[in-house]
Design a protein around this motif. Structure first.
Motif, PDB file in Angstrom:
ATOM      1  N   SER A  63       2.392  -1.595  -1.414  1.00 45.02           N
ATOM      2  CA  SER A  63       1.115  -2.240  -0.998  1.00 45.02           C
ATOM      3  C   SER A  63       1.074  -2.388   0.701  1.00 45.02           C
ATOM      4  CB  SER A  63       0.797  -3.492  -1.737  1.00 45.02           C
ATOM      5  OG  SER A  63      -0.253  -3.878  -1.300  1.00 45.02           O
TER       6      SER A  63
ATOM      7  N   LEU B 108      -4.245   1.542  -6.859  1.00 42.49           N
ATOM      8  CA  LEU B 108      -4.015   2.237  -8.038  1.00 42.49           C
ATOM      9  C   LEU B 108      -2.327   1.949  -8.173  1.00 42.49           C
ATOM     10  CD1 LEU B 108      -6.401   5.200  -8.210  1.00 42.49           C
ATOM     11  CD2 LEU B 108      -6.564   3.101  -9.669  1.00 42.49           C
ATOM     12  N   LEU B 109      -1.729   2.601  -6.984  1.00 41.94           N
ATOM     13  CA  LEU B 109      -0.181   2.683  -6.969  1.00 41.94           C
ATOM     14  C   LEU B 109       0.269   1.263  -6.873  1.00 41.94           C
ATOM     15  CD1 LEU B 109       0.140   6.204  -5.744  1.00 41.94           C
ATOM     16  CD2 LEU B 109      -0.129   5.600  -8.023  1.00 41.94           C
ATOM     17  N   SER B 110       0.010   0.689  -6.464  1.00 43.95           N
ATOM     18  CA  SER B 110       0.704  -0.681  -5.853  1.00 43.95           C
ATOM     19  C   SER B 110       1.399  -1.329  -7.125  1.00 43.95           C
ATOM     20  CB  SER B 110      -0.081  -1.610  -4.808  1.00 43.95           C
ATOM     21  OG  SER B 110      -0.213  -0.884  -3.611  1.00 43.95           O
ATOM     22  N   PRO B 111       0.540  -1.705  -7.844  1.00 46.72           N
ATOM     23  CA  PRO B 111       0.935  -2.257  -9.386  1.00 46.72           C
ATOM     24  C   PRO B 111       2.114  -1.628  -9.843  1.00 46.72           C
ATOM     25  CG  PRO B 111      -1.521  -2.317  -9.416  1.00 46.72           C
ATOM     26  CD  PRO B 111      -1.129  -1.258  -8.201  1.00 46.72           C
ATOM     27  N   ARG B 112       2.270  -0.442  -9.708  1.00 47.54           N
ATOM     28  CA  ARG B 112       3.390   0.244 -10.240  1.00 47.54           C
ATOM     29  C   ARG B 112       4.642   0.339  -9.474  1.00 47.54           C
ATOM     30  NH1 ARG B 112       0.618   5.948 -13.051  1.00 47.54           N
ATOM     31  NH2 ARG B 112      -0.919   4.438 -14.233  1.00 47.54           N
ATOM     32  N   LEU B 113       4.319   0.512  -8.181  1.00 46.53           N
ATOM     33  CA  LEU B 113       5.230   0.558  -7.265  1.00 46.53           C
ATOM     34  C   LEU B 113       5.866  -0.617  -6.436  1.00 46.53           C
ATOM     35  CD1 LEU B 113       4.269   3.962  -5.524  1.00 46.53           C
ATOM     36  CD2 LEU B 113       5.908   3.726  -7.389  1.00 46.53           C
ATOM     37  N   GLY B 114       5.136  -1.516  -6.484  1.00 51.04           N
ATOM     38  CA  GLY B 114       5.625  -3.028  -5.988  1.00 51.04           C
ATOM     39  C   GLY B 114       4.921  -3.331  -4.618  1.00 51.04           C
TER      40      GLY B 114
END
Length: 276
Positions: A222, A212-218
């Motif tokens: 991930s 969920l967070l990797s697409p936003r944080l890079g």
């Protein structure tokens, strides 16, 4: 050596080990079938037609490579296999408190660290035994699955044997983690429930969290997934380097670090705690 033999006898003299073995066998069979189904579905997928970005397309292409499909199948059963090994290793410790034999054990062997080392050695032996059993079953059945998938056995690929060898290391390290956890949680039932929940829920929860967070944080965020022990051990057994993931050796280093910490902490606590 006598202490190790004693610990092995303690494990063999109860029904716990073969019950765990039967559960592991069932879970291995389910894992193999799931991996077969996943490989069959992926084989019919064209990465270029999935509307993915270039990085995701490359990840899917590499994952569908014959050597990686074969590696995934030849290491089937690791996820739940190492869980069973960890639980069995924890019970090696908690059994002493459950059956009130800890006092006798440490009176016979006053140097408590020697008892911990013996439990670690015995647990690792059983862990490697579980790995060997699942690996032999995989080597027996996977070639037929690969033939059905129209893929060669791939046993001539060094990546296959490297993954199988690293899988053995993962089983051994999870056994050490189990002993450390058993020292921390003396209750047999409490250790079993807690470790199972943390392992299963933590694994899927961590995967969802990073997804969920990797697409936003890079990509950097991930790659932090490798800090989650179950995900680290899965990274260890990948066939080739997967785009967007850390190298396999990072997973090995992370898991070794957790195992070393658990072993040292467990030994320290056993030496300091009162045994009643």
């Amino acid at each position: 050596m006598n202490l190790v033999k004693s610990e092995l006898f303690k494990i063999r003299s109860t029904s716990t080990w073969w019950i765990f073995g039967l559960v592991t066998l069932v879970l291995w069979a389910l894992a193999l079938l799931a991996n077969w189904a996943s490989s069959s579905i992926s084989a019919g997928v064209d990465p270029a037609e999935q509307g993915l970005n270039p990085d995701e397309t490359e990840q899917l292409r590499v994952a569908n490579a014959a050597v990686n499909v074969a590696t995934n199948l030849y290491t089937s059963g690791q996820f739940f296999g190492v869980l069973m090994v960890m639980l069995l290793s924890a019970i090696v410790v908690t059994n002493e408190f459950f059956h009130l034999t800890a006092t006798t054990t440490f009176l016979v062997t006053p140097r408590r660290e020697r008892v911990v080392y013996a439990k670690l050695a015995a647990s690792v032996m059983f862990g490697v035994g579980f790995w060997l059993a699942s690996t032999l079953l995989n080597l027996l059945f996977v070639p037929f699955i690969l033939k059905a998938l129209d893929i060669g056995t791939q046993l001539g690929e060094p990546a296959i044997w490297r993954a199988i060898g690293l899988n053995a290391l993962a089983y051994a390290l999870w056994a050490i983690l189990g002993v450390g956890a058993g020292v921390l949680i003396r209750s047999q039932l409490g250790a079993t429930i807690t470790l199972t929940m943390v392992y299963v829920v933590g694994s899927f929860g961590a995967s969802l969290f990073f997804a969920l967070l990797s697409p936003r944080l890079g990509d950097w965020f991930s790659k932090l997934q490798v800090l989650v022990p179950p995900l680290a051990s899965q990274l260890m057994i990948s066939g080739t380097e997967l785009p967007g993931n850390p190298p396999r050796w990072v997973g090995a280093v992370v898991l070794i670090g957790y195992a070393a910490f658990a072993g040292v902490l467990g030994t320290w606590l056993i030496k300091r705690r009162d045994i009643t």
